[in-house]
Design a protein around this motif. Structure first.
Motif, PDB file in Angstrom:
ATOM      1  N   MET A   1      31.108 -17.346 -11.695  1.00 29.95           N
ATOM      2  CA  MET A   1      30.221 -17.469 -10.560  1.00 29.95           C
ATOM      3  C   MET A   1      30.191 -16.168  -9.752  1.00 29.95           C
ATOM      4  O   MET A   1      29.231 -15.951  -9.032  1.00 29.95           O
ATOM      5  N   SER A   2      31.193 -15.358  -9.859  1.00 29.02           N
ATOM      6  CA  SER A   2      31.195 -14.107  -9.103  1.00 29.02           C
ATOM      7  C   SER A   2      30.686 -12.938  -9.942  1.00 29.02           C
ATOM      8  O   SER A   2      30.685 -11.811  -9.470  1.00 29.02           O
ATOM      9  N   ASP A   3      30.249 -13.209 -11.168  1.00 30.60           N
ATOM     10  CA  ASP A   3      29.706 -12.172 -12.029  1.00 30.60           C
ATOM     11  C   ASP A   3      28.400 -11.643 -11.437  1.00 30.60           C
ATOM     12  O   ASP A   3      27.567 -12.415 -10.969  1.00 30.60           O
ATOM     13  N   ARG A   4      28.239 -10.336 -11.461  1.00 33.21           N
ATOM     14  CA  ARG A   4      27.036  -9.736 -10.866  1.00 33.21           C
ATOM     15  C   ARG A   4      25.778 -10.094 -11.646  1.00 33.21           C
ATOM     16  O   ARG A   4      24.719 -10.277 -11.073  1.00 33.21           O
ATOM     17  N   ARG A   5      25.919 -10.195 -12.943  1.00 33.93           N
ATOM     18  CA  ARG A   5      24.742 -10.420 -13.778  1.00 33.93           C
ATOM     19  C   ARG A   5      24.337 -11.885 -13.840  1.00 33.93           C
ATOM     20  O   ARG A   5      23.161 -12.227 -13.754  1.00 33.93           O
ATOM     21  N   PHE A   6      25.309 -12.779 -14.024  1.00 35.03           N
ATOM     22  CA  PHE A   6      24.998 -14.182 -14.239  1.00 35.03           C
ATOM     23  C   PHE A   6      25.446 -15.105 -13.103  1.00 35.03           C
ATOM     24  O   PHE A   6      25.244 -16.310 -13.178  1.00 35.03           O
ATOM     25  N   GLY A   7      26.058 -14.573 -12.068  1.00 36.46           N
ATOM     26  CA  GLY A   7      26.585 -15.392 -10.977  1.00 36.46           C
ATOM     27  C   GLY A   7      25.540 -16.247 -10.289  1.00 36.46           C
ATOM     28  O   GLY A   7      25.740 -17.440 -10.072  1.00 36.46           O
ATOM     29  N   ALA A   8      24.409 -15.662  -9.953  1.00 34.83           N
ATOM     30  CA  ALA A   8      23.357 -16.409  -9.256  1.00 34.83           C
ATOM     31  C   ALA A   8      22.799 -17.509 -10.146  1.00 34.83           C
ATOM     32  O   ALA A   8      22.555 -18.625  -9.678  1.00 34.83           O
ATOM     33  N   LEU A   9      22.626 -17.222 -11.418  1.00 33.43           N
ATOM     34  CA  LEU A   9      22.125 -18.221 -12.366  1.00 33.43           C
ATOM     35  C   LEU A   9      23.113 -19.376 -12.514  1.00 33.43           C
ATOM     36  O   LEU A   9      22.712 -20.551 -12.554  1.00 33.43           O
ATOM     37  N   LEU A  10      24.402 -19.063 -12.566  1.00 34.58           N
ATOM     38  CA  LEU A  10      25.425 -20.112 -12.666  1.00 34.58           C
ATOM     39  C   LEU A  10      25.456 -20.986 -11.422  1.00 34.58           C
ATOM     40  O   LEU A  10      25.613 -22.205 -11.521  1.00 34.58           O
ATOM     41  N   LYS A  11      25.295 -20.387 -10.252  1.00 28.97           N
ATOM     42  CA  LYS A  11      25.280 -21.169  -9.017  1.00 28.97           C
ATOM     43  C   LYS A  11      24.101 -22.132  -8.995  1.00 28.97           C
ATOM     44  O   LYS A  11      24.239 -23.287  -8.578  1.00 28.97           O
ATOM     45  N   ILE A  12      22.947 -21.666  -9.446  1.00 30.86           N
ATOM     46  CA  ILE A  12      21.768 -22.538  -9.507  1.00 30.86           C
ATOM     47  C   ILE A  12      22.001 -23.685 -10.480  1.00 30.86           C
ATOM     48  O   ILE A  12      21.673 -24.836 -10.200  1.00 30.86           O
ATOM     49  N   ALA A  13      22.597 -23.375 -11.635  1.00 28.18           N
ATOM     50  CA  ALA A  13      22.855 -24.401 -12.643  1.00 28.18           C
ATOM     51  C   ALA A  13      23.842 -25.454 -12.134  1.00 28.18           C
ATOM     52  O   ALA A  13      23.622 -26.659 -12.308  1.00 28.18           O
ATOM     53  N   VAL A  14      24.918 -25.018 -11.496  1.00 25.97           N
ATOM     54  CA  VAL A  14      25.919 -25.954 -10.970  1.00 25.97           C
ATOM     55  C   VAL A  14      25.299 -26.828  -9.883  1.00 25.97           C
ATOM     56  O   VAL A  14      25.551 -28.034  -9.813  1.00 25.97           O
ATOM     57  N   ASN A  15      24.453 -26.235  -9.042  1.00 29.64           N
ATOM     58  CA  ASN A  15      23.781 -26.989  -7.989  1.00 29.64           C
ATOM     59  C   ASN A  15      22.836 -28.023  -8.596  1.00 29.64           C
ATOM     60  O   ASN A  15      22.770 -29.168  -8.138  1.00 29.64           O
ATOM     61  N   ARG A  16      22.114 -27.650  -9.628  1.00 33.18           N
ATOM     62  CA  ARG A  16      21.190 -28.574 -10.285  1.00 33.18           C
ATOM     63  C   ARG A  16      21.945 -29.735 -10.941  1.00 33.18           C
ATOM     64  O   ARG A  16      21.508 -30.883 -10.889  1.00 33.18           O
ATOM     65  N   ILE A  17      23.086 -29.439 -11.550  1.00 33.16           N
ATOM     66  CA  ILE A  17      23.905 -30.486 -12.168  1.00 33.16           C
ATOM     67  C   ILE A  17      24.395 -31.463 -11.111  1.00 33.16           C
ATOM     68  O   ILE A  17      24.362 -32.683 -11.306  1.00 33.16           O
TER      69      ILE A  17
END
Length: 71
Positions: A1-17
């Motif tokens: 989640m703190s990754d610069r490249r994929f962090g924002a995408l992971l946060k959106i995915a976790v929120n959607r789940i």
């Protein structure tokens, strides 16, 4: 989640789940207690926030009408 490249995408995915799980609970597909434990264990929710933990976890915002989700 703190990754610069994929962090924002992971946060959106976790929120959607989390949103989908909440909708399942409101619709009676899963018990509310299961949702409560799942949100605490997998999504960073707390029963009562401590003063020392203010703004450390991600915030999940549910939009819409709960009456519509319960259908």
């Amino acid at each position: 989640m703190s990754d610069r490249r994929f962090g924002a995408l992971l946060k959106i995915a976790v929120n959607r789940i989390a949103k989908i799980k909440k909708q399942l609970a409101f619709g009676g597909k899963i018990p509310a207690a299961v949702l409560s434990f799942d949100l605490k264990n997998n999504h960073g929710y707390r029963d009562k926030p401590d003063d020392s933990e203010a703004n450390k976890s991600e915030q999940v915002i549910f939009k819409g009408k709960t009456a519509d989700w319960a259908k």
